[in-house]
Design an enzyme around this catalytic site. Structure first.
Site, PDB file in Angstrom:
ATOM      1  N   ASP A   1     -31.253  10.163  52.837  1.00 38.36           N
ATOM      2  CA  ASP A   1     -31.228   8.895  52.086  1.00 38.36           C
ATOM      3  C   ASP A   1     -32.565   8.170  52.131  1.00 38.36           C
ATOM      4  OD1 ASP A   1     -27.764   7.973  52.840  1.00 38.36           O
ATOM      5  OD2 ASP A   1     -28.663   9.465  51.521  1.00 38.36           O
TER       6      ASP A   1
ATOM      7  N   ARG B   1     -17.632   7.614  44.464  1.00 41.90           N
ATOM      8  CA  ARG B   1     -17.109   8.834  45.088  1.00 41.90           C
ATOM      9  C   ARG B   1     -16.518   8.556  46.468  1.00 41.90           C
ATOM     10  NH1 ARG B   1     -19.279  12.112  47.014  1.00 41.90           N
ATOM     11  NH2 ARG B   1     -18.156  13.965  46.409  1.00 41.90           N
TER      12      ARG B   1
ATOM     13  N   ARG C   1     -21.379  17.794  45.142  1.00 41.80           N
ATOM     14  CA  ARG C   1     -20.609  16.947  46.069  1.00 41.80           C
ATOM     15  C   ARG C   1     -19.159  17.422  46.258  1.00 41.80           C
ATOM     16  NH1 ARG C   1     -23.400  11.952  46.186  1.00 41.80           N
ATOM     17  NH2 ARG C   1     -22.429  11.579  48.210  1.00 41.80           N
TER      18      ARG C   1
ATOM     19  N   ARG D   1     -25.578  -0.911  43.725  1.00 44.14           N
ATOM     20  CA  ARG D   1     -24.537  -0.286  44.548  1.00 44.14           C
ATOM     21  C   ARG D   1     -24.924  -0.306  46.022  1.00 44.14           C
ATOM     22  NH1 ARG D   1     -22.889   5.438  42.797  1.00 44.14           N
ATOM     23  NH2 ARG D   1     -21.663   4.990  44.639  1.00 44.14           N
TER      24      ARG D   1
ATOM     25  N   CYS E   1     -22.359  14.167  41.131  1.00 46.61           N
ATOM     26  CA  CYS E   1     -23.186  13.044  40.672  1.00 46.61           C
ATOM     27  C   CYS E   1     -24.593  13.597  40.453  1.00 46.61           C
ATOM     28  CB  CYS E   1     -23.184  11.910  41.705  1.00 46.61           C
ATOM     29  SG  CYS E   1     -24.064  12.339  43.198  1.00 46.61           S
TER      30      CYS E   1
ATOM     31  N   LYS F   1     -23.823  -0.251  54.157  1.00 44.76           N
ATOM     32  CA  LYS F   1     -22.883   0.193  53.105  1.00 44.76           C
ATOM     33  C   LYS F   1     -22.100   1.406  53.590  1.00 44.76           C
ATOM     34  CE  LYS F   1     -24.454   2.942  49.684  1.00 44.76           C
ATOM     35  NZ  LYS F   1     -23.731   4.199  49.516  1.00 44.76           N
ATOM     36  N   ASN F   2     -22.801   2.368  54.175  1.00 48.62           N
ATOM     37  CA  ASN F   2     -22.168   3.642  54.509  1.00 48.62           C
ATOM     38  C   ASN F   2     -21.342   3.600  55.791  1.00 48.62           C
ATOM     39  OD1 ASN F   2     -23.216   4.591  52.183  1.00 48.62           O
ATOM     40  ND2 ASN F   2     -24.797   5.863  53.117  1.00 48.62           N
TER      41      ASN F   2
END
Ligand code: EPZ
Length: 420
Positions: A307, A93, A122, A399, A117, A22-23
Site C-alpha cells: 500500500d 470489496r 482479488r 475512500r 478491481c 481504514k484497514n
C-alpha cells in the site's frame, strides 16, 4: 466526478493529525456483529469506505449510532437481514469481511461475490475454503456467496496457501465463536490483523499467537461489547511522510506512532530523510535536500507494504539516481507509472518491476486516478510538478484519505477540489 487541482510548489511544511486506520476499522466494524451486547468503536476515520460499511450494517438491521467524534455504538441484536447486497459490495470489496462473523453468530450469510478491481483479480477462495473447513456449506449462486452452518462452526486446522489479510481476518472472526480449537497457519501479521485480534480479545475471545503467522483460537459460546479505539493509519502516515520527502519538506504528524511503519521509515532514511519521533508523533525533515532514489520490494508484513509502493514510485520519480520498485502482492499495481510518465517521469516497466530514474521536476498534466494508492501517487506527483495538475476520479482518494485537501493545505499546498 470531483477533481483535485494541485499547483506544484515547494516543500511541505507544518503539522497535521493522522486519522484512525481504514484497514483496521473495516474488519473491526464487521466484528461488532459477533457481540451479544452493544459495542463502542472510537477513532473511526471519516472515509467513504467507513460510511459504506456502516450503511451495510444498518441495511442488515443493526442499530448504529454515530456521535460527532466519529465514535460509533453498534447493537447487532436488532439484525433482520443476513445479506450483503451487490449495490454495496460493488463499491467496497471489504464488505466480504461480514461473511465470517455473520456465519459464526447467525449460521447464515449471503454476500455478493466481490469482483476484482484495478489492481488485480482479488479472489476470495482462501476465505471460502477456510470456512468450509470449519463446517460451513457454501454455494455461489447468481453472483452471491450463500453460506450456511448447521449448528456452530467447528474449530479446524487451516493452512492458508497465500498470506492474505482479508482471509486471516474473516477466518479469525469465524473461529472465535466456533466449537473447539482453530489453528490458522501462514496467517497475515499486518498490524490491522493484530488490532482486530486485540479488539476480539477485549470482547472475550481467546486468541494466542497474535502478531505471528500462527494464530490459535479457542472458540467461546458468546462475546460481549467493549469500548475499542482504532489504531492510527500507518498508510496515511507513510503517504504524508513520503510527500514531505518528495518535496524536500519538513513535517510533523501527530496521533501516530513510529512502531507501525518501521520498514517505511528505514526506506525514507535511506532516501536521506532525518526522522525523529515520540510516543504519538513522527517528524520528517529533508533539510531542503532532494531525496535519493531507493529500491524496494513489496511483501507481507513486516516487509515493505504494497500500500506504500505507489507513493514511493512517485518519490523516486523526482529523486537523485535510479530505484527499482518490485510489486509482488498484486498483479496489476504498477498502473500508476503510465500517468506519472505523462507528467515527464522516466519509468520503465519490466514485468512486476518499475525502474525509476529520477528527474529534477515533473510537468503538470491532467491525470486520472485508478485506485486508492495510485491516486495518492498522482497527488504527490502534482506537488512536485510545474503548473496545475488536475487529478480526476478522486472518489478513489476519498475512500482512504480523510480530508486530504484540508490536510495538504495545512502543510502549505495550493490544492482545491473542483466539484463535478
Ligand atoms: C488488504 O486487502 C487491504 N485492504 C489492502 O489495502 C492491502 O493492499 C492488502 O490487504 C495487502 O496488504 C483492507 O484491509 C480492507 P489480501 P485484501 O487478501 O485482504 C491473494 C488499500 O489500499 N488472495 O492480503 O483483499 C490476493 O489476490 C487496500 O487500503 C488469494 O489468492 O488483500 C493477493 O494477491 C488495497 N485468495 C494476496 O492474496 C484469497 O482468498 C494478498 O491479498 C485472498 C487473497
Amino acid at each position: 466526478m470531483d477533481k483535485l487541482i494541485i499547483k506544484g510548489g515547494g516543500p511541505l511544511s507544518g503539522e497535521i493529525r493522522i486519522s484512525g486506520s481504514k484497514n483496521s476499522a473495516l474488519p473491526i466494524l464487521a466484528a461488532t456483529m459477533l457481540s451479544e451486547t452493544p459495542i463502542q468503536i472510537g477513532n473511526l476515520p471519516h472515509l467513504n469506505d467507513i460510511t459504506t460499511m456502516l450503511a451495510l450494517l444498518r441495511s442488515m438491521g443493526l442499530a448504529v449510532t454515530l456521535n460527532e467524534k466519529m465514535s460509533v455504538e453498534i447493537d447487532a441484536n436488532t439484525i433482520t437481514e443476513y445479506t450483503a447486497p451487490y449495490e454495496l459490495v460493488k463499491t467496497m470489496r471489504a464488505s466480504i469481511l461480514v461473511l465470517g462473523p455473520m456465519l459464526a453468530r447467525y449460521g447464515r450469510a449471503n454476500v455478493s461475490f466481490p469482483g476484482g478491481c484495478a489492481i488485480g483479480s482479488r479472489p476470495v477462495d482462501i476465505h471460502l475454503r477456510g470456512l468450509e473447513a470449519m463446517g460451513a456449506v457454501i454455494e455461489v449462486d447468481e453472483g452471491y456467496i450463500r453460506a450456511r452452518s448447521h449448528g456452530r462452526l467447528k474449530g479446524a486446522h487451516i493452512f492458508m496457501d497465500t498470506v492474505t489479510v482479508g482471509a486471516t481476518e474473516n477466518l479469525l472472526m469465524a473461529a472465535v465463536l466456533a466449537e473447539g480449537e482453530t489453528v490458522l497457519e501462514n496467517a497475515a501479521r499486518e498490524l490491522e490483523v493484530v488490532d482486530l485480534a486485540h479488539c476480539l480479545c477485549a470482547m472475550g475471545a481467546h486468541i494466542e499467537g497474535i502478531g505471528t503467522d500462527k494464530l490459535v483460537i479457542q472458540g467461546v459460546k458468546s462475546l460481549k461489547g467493549c469500548e475499542y479505539h482504532i489504531m492510527p493509519d500507518r498508510i496515511e502516515t507513510g503517504t504524508f511522510l513520503t510527500a514531505a520527502a518528495a518535496t524536500r519538506g519538513h513535517v510533523k504528524l501527530k496521533d501516530t506512532h513510529p512502531g507501525i511503519l518501521e520498514s517505511v521509515l528505514i526506506k525514507l532514511e535511506e532516501a536521506g530523510a532525518h526522522i525523529s519521533f515520540g510516543d504519538n508523533w513522527i517528524s520528517l525533515d529533508m533539510k531542503g535536500n532532494r531525496p535519493k532514489a531507493v529500491s524496494l520490494k513489496t511483501a507481507p508484513y513486516p516487509a515493505f507494504p504494497t500500500d506504500m509502493q505507489a507513493q514511493f514510485t512517485a518519490m523516486n520519480a523526482v529523486s537523485e539516481g535510479t530505484g527499482t520498485v518490485v510489486e509482488t502482492i498484486f498483479e496489476n499495481r504498477l498502473i500508476q507509472i503510465h500517468e506519472l510518465n505523462r507528467m515527464g517521469a522516466n519509468i520503465r516497466l519490466e514485468g512486476n518491476t518499475a525502474i525509476v530514474t529520477g528527474v529534477e521536476r515533473l510537468k503538470a498534466a491532467p491525470v486520472m486516478a485508478t485506485d486508492l494508492r495510485a491516486s495518492a501517487s498522482l497527488v504527490i506527483a502534482g506537488l512536485v510538478a510545474d503548473g496545475d495538475t488536475l487529478v480526476d476520479r478522486i472518489y478513489h482518494i476519498d475512500r482512504g484519505y480523510e480530508c486530504i485537501e484540508e490536510k495538504l493545505q495545512l502543510l502549505g499546498v495550493n490544492i482545491r477540489r473542483v466539484p463535478s
